[in-house]
Design a protein around this motif. Structure first.
Motif, PDB file in Angstrom:
ATOM      1  N   ILE B 142      47.340 111.788  21.358  1.00 49.81           N
ATOM      2  CA  ILE B 142      47.279 113.088  22.042  1.00 49.81           C
ATOM      3  C   ILE B 142      46.358 113.005  23.257  1.00 49.81           C
ATOM      4  N   VAL B 143      45.163 112.475  23.034  1.00 51.41           N
ATOM      5  CA  VAL B 143      44.184 112.444  24.122  1.00 51.41           C
ATOM      6  C   VAL B 143      44.604 111.448  25.198  1.00 51.41           C
ATOM      7  N   VAL B 162      39.864 106.599  25.665  1.00 51.55           N
ATOM      8  CA  VAL B 162      40.045 107.758  24.774  1.00 51.55           C
ATOM      9  C   VAL B 162      38.829 107.922  23.867  1.00 51.55           C
ATOM     10  N   ARG B 195      41.595 115.935  25.968  1.00 55.88           N
ATOM     11  CA  ARG B 195      42.859 115.604  26.629  1.00 55.88           C
ATOM     12  C   ARG B 195      42.855 116.061  28.090  1.00 55.88           C
ATOM     13  N   THR B 196      42.335 117.262  28.320  1.00 56.52           N
ATOM     14  CA  THR B 196      42.346 117.743  29.707  1.00 56.52           C
ATOM     15  C   THR B 196      41.404 116.932  30.580  1.00 56.52           C
ATOM     16  N   ALA B 198      40.965 113.683  30.453  1.00 59.89           N
ATOM     17  CA  ALA B 198      41.353 112.285  30.576  1.00 59.89           C
ATOM     18  C   ALA B 198      41.512 111.840  32.022  1.00 59.89           C
TER      19      ALA B 198
END
Lengths: 356, 365, 337
Positions: B142-143, B162, B195-196, B198
């Motif tokens: 996900i990330v 990550v 995630r945002t 990354a």
């Protein structure tokens, strides 16, 4: 120090011995495949007519489960309820289902968080109020309808004669919650339980609904339990406050005591977690570390110990012995191993200054 | 089973200057985002027999600028258009009219392909930490997804990047192979934030990032967002309905009502000296956790409900509920005009009869 | 509300027209694509022994040389206004609704369909009453006593009911109740309702039960799932909090909401069943529409098949319309939007 008994007086209008609602050592456990979920595990409180009790806690603290237990709404087979719930002197735990049903709606009523999903989408608002009224009152449909219109008018719905025939989806969120309140008050109950009544509403509408609950309580002289996660809401309404954590009471006292001299580390954590609207903006919030515990494996000793900053100062008692709710002497009950004098010192010297 | 969460210790030094207490926006800072006369109307389909076409005027002429490094919040009640505005800025929705400029570049009508490189710079955080993570993917996947989508290979490999991100948001690198359901709500929101981050965005648009979380968890996430902003030089556009949280995190605040901005200003100007009657009413309605104030506070009770955005009131949209409304409010739309002077020159209000600076809300600073 | 009804009506008519186009295309266009010529089609009417000239003439008269849209138009006007046919043995009038002439016995299709319609309709109505009663009741009880012996037994039987094919249950029940016990008449008998209602029901009892067993099973499962979902809704909690008796909570608040999706499926099932209870009709020898369609297919009798298909389409469209209107009655959100 004495443990909490029903005889203890709480709040500005003490009437020892005969409180309208008395809950003692309530336990609500659910058997599941993963183990026994102890949603409520030994909870005691009481409430008089004309008084408001605020029950505060985070999700999973057992506050809603408690209210459902009082209403006798735990119908699932895996629910095990023990202890005592007395309403107007009548024991509800273990009582005949039909007896409790007849009390529901008439002596005790409830309003819920989401008024849209809590009203039946297929029936008009009026019909739902009529239904609630006619279960407990032997009157004609016509009389019940007139009563419904009167109730809608009373909760501030404009043009009640017209709106009575509208369906819930034709109402706005605030109007729906007013209609829910009208429905719950239609039989003039002595106890009203409001479970997160304003959480789904906008702030200006929330203010209207809180005002309405306060006004109606005065008018009906009912006992009100307001369940919420929002300390602001209880500060507006409640005379007494019960802070719940992991199915038990962490702290129980008057609203003034809870806000001005709280003694439980969890209450301190809640106050530090909220941005204070009434004070100058702070640099940082002071959150509670970690996450609420699983109710299947509640931590040994004090359930709050893994998240408590003060546990190391007290030592092993927190890890092995579950603290009971004790009166600190001022009719203010706290379930904590820190000695009362020490707690008061920590609040005054360490916590309070950081919150303002 | 929920993974036990240790004290979130972001890999960020948080002991630096107490910036938030005295959030004085730097007016010299350059604009990162400029929004001009943004309009979004959602047409309502009336079946093929009822020809009359109407539209939900969700956003109806909104202008503001966001400066680099600040937190700009949009508040308002449900249906005011704040979430639609967020989706317009991030181009998840196509604007009906108006202009969105990011770093001097007009992005209003960029095609998906041309928008893609910009998606690295503009990221969004959503309200619901439960539905925004794919339950079948590991946290690592996900990330790391943004790297894959953008075809970026971070230094030292994706896994390492990550894991570093997980640490940044206060999770443990060991969480890499776990699945979302093993985490609590607050932890999931942290995964969403990781995630945002990354692709090292410059602007993060957060739509109600903490309103689904418990109070104690909410505070953890608010602190995390503030720490990240400082460390990574992020700019936030925050959409929220909780006025206390907004006051805590924002540098500047815009108040929306029925698709329009009615007041905009520096945080302290707006909260301490609200000028628009709606702002005054809204601030006075916030329940305050102080029992002493319960009986002293003067609360303005707004009558009725927010009118429908399909057929909003004429001229000033607030006139139907405003206690100060005069004839002019029904006939002439008030423009969003500067009202303060000097240090308060960024304070704008759209009202024919603004409140005096010491309005009845009178919240002591 | 009125505009809602009008919109639904127009949609229903549109649906029927589209279905006729598709069926027409399948039955008249596809054979051409597969190599059939107007002559081979005409041969079906005049027989193989006819001369090439006769065949050509017939094809001409029947319009087989016309472009397909024109043929479709002729067929459609025939349905609406009636038409005249000349298949070589003189002009015959085919009154409306004219669904064409059977290739095989050279009779108009419509009267035959109309003769068989009451049989299929009787079969469907009776079976529907049975399966709705038993299916919904079983589903509700199962949901309310979730996990109980009743629930598990009912759901096992339901699963078996779904799994057992009609040609098996039908034949077994015939051999037991009809041939061995003699409780019901053997297959192949149909008494008109207007002639003798008791005989009518007596003769249809076994087909009804056989068909209902299959559908009850589905409806029990559907109802159970719907009830389980509905009984978890917030408004059920509200109903209980008002102090309503549990029976009222279940029936007035739970069941009404849970039935909404069942109404939809029932409308489609019922409409379809009119012409497609082929297996049941065959097993019990009932002269219904399903059998007619099968005969038509076996004999390559396109007009006959097309006629039945059109009738089914009309029934499905009507059922759909009724469902939509029922929806508006059941759910106020549909009509006041």
């Amino acid at each position: 120090m004495t443990t909490l008994t029903p005889e203890s007086s709480r709040g500005p209008a003490p009437s020892p011995g005969s409180h309208y609602l008395e809950v003692a050592d309530l336990q609500v456990h659910f058997t599941t495949d993963d183990g026994v979920v102890k949603s409520v595990d030994g909870l005691s409180f009481h409430l008089d007519r004309g008084q408001t009790l605020g029950i505060v806690g985070e999700s999973g603290s057992g506050k809603s489960v408690t209210s459902m237990a009082v209403m006798g709404l735990h119908t699932a087979k895996n629910a095990h309820i023990s202890g005592s719930i007395k309403l107007g002197g009548q024991e509800l735990v273990g009582a005949d289902k039909e007896t409790v049903r007849k009390l529901r709606g008439k002596n005790m009523a409830m309003i819920f968080q989401d008024p849209l999903s809590s009203m039946h989408p297929f029936y008009t608002v009026g019909n739902q109020i009529v239904e609630a009224y006619r279960i407990h009152n032997d009157v004609s449909r016509k009389a019940a309808r007139a009563h419904a219109i009167e109730m809608l008018d009373r909760v501030g719905i404009p043009e009640p004669g017209k709106r009575v025939d509208a369906f819930p989806h034709q109402f706005s969120g605030g109007m729906r919650q007013r209609a829910m309140i009208a429905m719950s008050l239609s039989c003039d109950p002595d106890l009203l339980i409001a479970d997160e009544p304003t959480t789904a509403l906008d702030v200006t509408v929330q203010a209207q609904i809180l005002d309405l609950i306060r006004d109606l309580q005065k008018e009906f002289d009912s006992a009100v339990v307001i369940i919420t996660h929002d300390l602001g809401v209880v500060a507006e309404l409640a005379d007494d406050i019960l802070v719940m954590y992991a199915g038990r009471a962490a702290e129980y006292g008057s609203a003034e005591q809870l806000f001005n001299s709280p003694e439980h580390p969890y209450t301190w954590g809640l106050l530090g977690s909220m941005p204070r609207f009434d004070k100058a903006p702070t640099d940082r919030l002071l959150p509670i570390k970690g996450t609420p515990p699983s109710l299947i494996q509640v931590p040994e000793g004090c359930a709050f110990n893994p998240r408590c900053d003060f546990q190391p100062r007290v030592g092993s008692a927190c890890l092995v012995e579950r603290p009971d709710l004790h009166d600190n002497g001022g009719d203010h009950f706290v379930a904590c191993h820190i000695p009362p004098a020490e707690r008061q010192k920590i609040w005054a010297q360490e916590i309070s200054p950081r919150l303002s | 089973m929920t993974t036990s969460e240790t004290e979130p210790t972001p890999a960020v030094d948080t002991t630096t200057t107490p910036r938030h207490a005295s959030r004085t926006p730097d007016r010299e800072r350059e604009n990162l985002l400029e929004v001009e006369d943004l309009v979004k109307h959602f047409p309502i389909k009336g079946g093929f027999l009822s020809g009359s076409k109407s539209a939900v005027q969700a956003v109806d002429g909104v202008s503001f600028t966001v400066r680099r490094g600040e937190t700009f919040s949009i508040v308002g009640e449900s249906g005011c258009g704040k979430s639609t505005t967020a989706r317009l800025i991030t181009r998840l929705l196509e604007p009906t009219a108006g202009k969105v400029t990011f770093e001097g570049k007009d992005i209003t009508h960029l095609s998906d392909g041309r928008m893609r490189p910009l998606r690295r710079d503009i990221q969004m955080i959503f309200q619901d930490p439960y539905s925004s993570l794919n339950p079948r993917h590991t946290v690592g996947k996900i990330v790391g997804a943004p790297y894959k989508l953008q075809g970026v290979e971070p230094e030292g490999g994706r896994k390492k990047a990550v894991q570093a991100l997980l640490q940044t948001v206060g999770l443990s690198p060991e969480h890499y192979n776990r699945y979302p359901h093993e985490f609590s709500g607050g932890q999931r929101q942290r995964i969403g934030i990781a995630r945002t981050l990354a692709l090292k965005p410059r602007l993060i648009v957060a739509d109600e990032p903490v309103s689904a979380l418990d109070v104690s968890i909410q505070a953890q996430v608010v602190n995390l967002l503030e720490d990240l902003q400082q460390e990574l030089d992020l700019t936030y556009v925050m959409i929220a309905h909780d006025l206390s949280v907004v006051r805590h995190v924002s540098d500047r605040v815009a108040v929306m009502y029925l698709g329009k901005i009615v007041e905009i200003g520096d945080r302290d100007d707006l909260y301490d000296r609200p000028r628009h009657p709606y702002t005054v009413a809204m601030l006075s309605a916030v329940p305050v956790p102080d029992t002493k104030r319960r009986h002293q506070r003067e609360r303005i009770r707004l009558q009725g409900d927010v009118p429908s955005p399909i057929n909003p009131p004429t001229a000033c949209r607030f006139h139907t509920r405003c206690w100060k409304a005069q004839e002019i409010c029904r006939t002439e739309e008030p423009l969003l005009l500067q009202i303060g002077t000097g240090a308060e020159s960024g304070h704008q209000v759209a009202c024919h009869f603004p409140e005096e600076p010491s309005g009845p809300a009178g919240i002591p600073g | 509300m009125i505009s809602y009804i009008i919109r639904r009506l127009i949609a229903a008519v549109g649906l029927v027209i589209v279905i006729t186009m598709i069926t027409f295309a399948i039955f008249y266009l596809m054979p051409r694509l597969a190599g059939a010529t107007p002559e081979t089609l005409a041969t079906r009417y005049v027989g193989r022994t006819a001369t090439g000239a006769t065949v050509e003439q017939t094809a001409q008269r029947l319009g087989f040389y016309d472009p397909v849209p024109v043929q479709y138009w002729h067929w459609l006007t025939g349905v609406v206004n009636g038409t005249e046919f000349d298949i070589g043995s003189g002009v015959e009038k085919c009154p409306r609704p004219c669904l064409g002439y059977s290739f095989r016995n050279k009779d108009p299709v419509t009267p035959e369909i109309m003769r068989r319609l009451p049989v299929s309709f009787s079969l469907a109505v009776g079976a529907a009453v049975l399966w709705l009663t038993f299916g919904v009741a079983t589903g509700v009880l199962s949901a309310l006593r979730r996990g109980s012996f009743f629930d598990r037994a009912a759901m096992t039987v339901a699963l078996a009911g779904v799994s057992m094919p009609i040609f098996w249950t039908g034949v077994m029940s015939l051999s037991l109740f009809s041939y061995k016990l003699g409780w019901t008449p053997p297959g192949g008998q149909y008494t008109k309702l207007s002639d003798n209602p008791l005989e009518w029901a007596h003769g249809l009892l076994l087909p009804w039960i056989t068909l209902a067993l299959l559908f009850s099973a589905q409806y029990a499962r559907l109802t159970r799932a719907g009830m389980l979902e509905t009984m978890g809704e917030d408004y059920i909690r509200t109903a209980r909090a008002k102090g309503l008796r549990e029976r009222r909570v279940v029936v007035k608040h739970g069941l009404r909401a849970a039935l909404t999706p069942i109404v939809t499926i029932f409308g489609l099932d019922f409409g379809l069943l009119i012409g497609s209870a082929v297996l049941t009709e065959t097993v019990f020898g009932l002269p219904g529409l399903g059998q007619l369609a099968i005969d038509g297919t076996k004999n390559n009798d396109l007009p006959q098949v097309l006629g039945v298909v059109l009738l089914i389409a009309v029934f499905v469209a009507i059922a759909n319309l009724v469902v939509d209107l029922l929806y508006a009655v059941i759910d106020p959100r549909v009509r006041t939007k």
